[in-house]
Design an enzyme around this catalytic site. Structure first.
Site, PDB file in Angstrom:
ATOM      1  N   GLU A 253      -4.640  26.154   1.826  1.00 52.54           N
ATOM      2  CA  GLU A 253      -5.098  26.801   0.599  1.00 52.54           C
ATOM      3  C   GLU A 253      -5.848  28.081   0.918  1.00 52.54           C
ATOM      4  O   GLU A 253      -6.691  28.110   1.815  1.00 52.54           O
ATOM      5  CB  GLU A 253      -6.013  25.872  -0.192  1.00 52.54           C
TER       6      GLU A 253
ATOM      7  N   HIS B  71      -3.609  18.805   3.975  1.00 53.42           N
ATOM      8  CA  HIS B  71      -3.760  20.084   3.267  1.00 53.42           C
ATOM      9  C   HIS B  71      -5.141  20.646   3.588  1.00 53.42           C
ATOM     10  O   HIS B  71      -6.159  20.000   3.308  1.00 53.42           O
ATOM     11  CB  HIS B  71      -3.616  19.875   1.761  1.00 53.42           C
TER      12      HIS B  71
ATOM     13  N   SER C 172      -0.351  22.073   5.240  1.00 58.84           N
ATOM     14  CA  SER C 172      -0.304  23.127   4.235  1.00 58.84           C
ATOM     15  C   SER C 172      -1.697  23.715   4.141  1.00 58.84           C
ATOM     16  O   SER C 172      -2.674  23.104   4.575  1.00 58.84           O
ATOM     17  CB  SER C 172       0.170  22.588   2.880  1.00 58.84           C
TER      18      SER C 172
ATOM     19  N   PHE D  14     -21.539  22.438  -1.975  1.00 66.09           N
ATOM     20  CA  PHE D  14     -20.296  22.252  -2.718  1.00 66.09           C
ATOM     21  C   PHE D  14     -19.991  20.764  -2.866  1.00 66.09           C
ATOM     22  O   PHE D  14     -19.559  20.309  -3.930  1.00 66.09           O
ATOM     23  CB  PHE D  14     -19.151  22.979  -2.015  1.00 66.09           C
TER      24      PHE D  14
END
Length: 288
Positions: A9, A259, A7, A210
């Site tokens: 994002e 993901h 999947s 990050f």
């Protein structure tokens, strides 16, 4: 090795150029038949309308499930549930339910006076509607606001008990980080699926910064490896190799779903997926 299900994002665009980049990302990755695309939601609902519109377009043009992010920052309970219902009305019934980052760069989260106190309250309210498949965030390393990893596991269990169906983790740099977390969750009685969040590194400096903000540990060897790779113009090659190796190890340890955080730049994600044996199965139709 069995190929994993994947999947992706993406984040909603804020300019015309960014809109094209989002579409290019969807066009590049939708043929890999992902389980879903997820669309992020800005702090304090700052991209609420953009998230709604992006989710709608992705759903309509790809024909694939779309999971819209939803937070409880800066909004009342009624306003938050209104947003959730607006997603359901356009056929987006997958929600990634998150507390959200503190507003305006604050150090700690302060709930809206009439809002949900935390992600557990949000998940419970959404689950009670019976309309949504609910995914939630998980931290394979201590959350910056948690005293230890045990509390992370306990908090995730509360999310599942409130009605969540699946968790997606923050990104990490070593497979062992996720595997230890998975074992700790199993020991705590968590049986619902936990999907590792994977971020192919498109820019090492940004990724490292990050990681520092979100509490993800950075192996010292990576600094040296990327310094050499950047000097020799091999940054993307190194990123692809490292990410593929980590994902292969996860799959070999029984992980079935991955993901990917694409940052609306599909090239490295697509390269990693191909290396894992995830190949094109479908094509986009009904192009807007």
């Amino acid at each position: 090795m069995t190929s994993p299900a994947v999947s992706f994002e993406v984040f909603p665009p804020k300019s015309v150029d960014a809109s094209f980049r989002l579409w290019d990302t969807a066009q590049a990755l939708a043929p890999l038949a992902p389980r879903f695309f997820s669309v992020t939601y800005g702090a304090g609902g700052s991209t609420r309308d953009l998230t709604h519109d992006s989710a709608h377009v992705l759903r309509r043009t790809s024909g694939l499930p779309v999971a819209a992010h939803l937070t409880c920052v800066g909004a009342s309970k009624a306003e938050t549930l209104e947003v959730a219902n607006s997603f359901a009305e356009i056929g987006v019934t997958d929600i990634v339910a998150l507390r959200g980052d503190p507003e305006n760069g604050a150090a700690t989260f302060t709930p809206h006076a009439d809002g949900f106190a935390d992600s557990v309250e949000l998940i419970e309210a959404l689950a009670n509607t019976g309309k949504f498949t609910l995914r939630v965030g998980a931290y394979p390393e201590p959350h910056p606001e948690s005293p230890d990893q045990a509390q992370n596991v306990e908090w995730l269990k509360r999310k599942f008990d409130a009605g969540a169906d699946e968790a997606i983790t923050q990104f990490f740099f070593e497979a062992e980080t996720f595997l230890r977390f998975r074992d700790a969750c199993a020991a705590a009685g968590i049986t619902k699926p936990i999907t590792p969040g994977i971020m192919p590194v498109t820019n090492w400096k940004s990724a490292r910064n990050f990681a520092t903000r979100c509490g993800a540990s950075v192996p010292a060897a990576l600094d040296e490896a990327y310094a050499a790779a950047i000097r020799d113009d091999r940054h993307d090659l190194l990123s692809t190799a490292l990410c593929t190796e980590m994902c292969s190890e996860l799959v070999s340890e029984g992980v079935e779903n991955l993901h990917f955080y694409t940052l609306n730049r599909p090239e490295l994600t697509r390269a990693v997926c191909r290396a894992l044996g995830v190949t094109a199965q479908t094509s986009l139709s009904d192009v807007a």
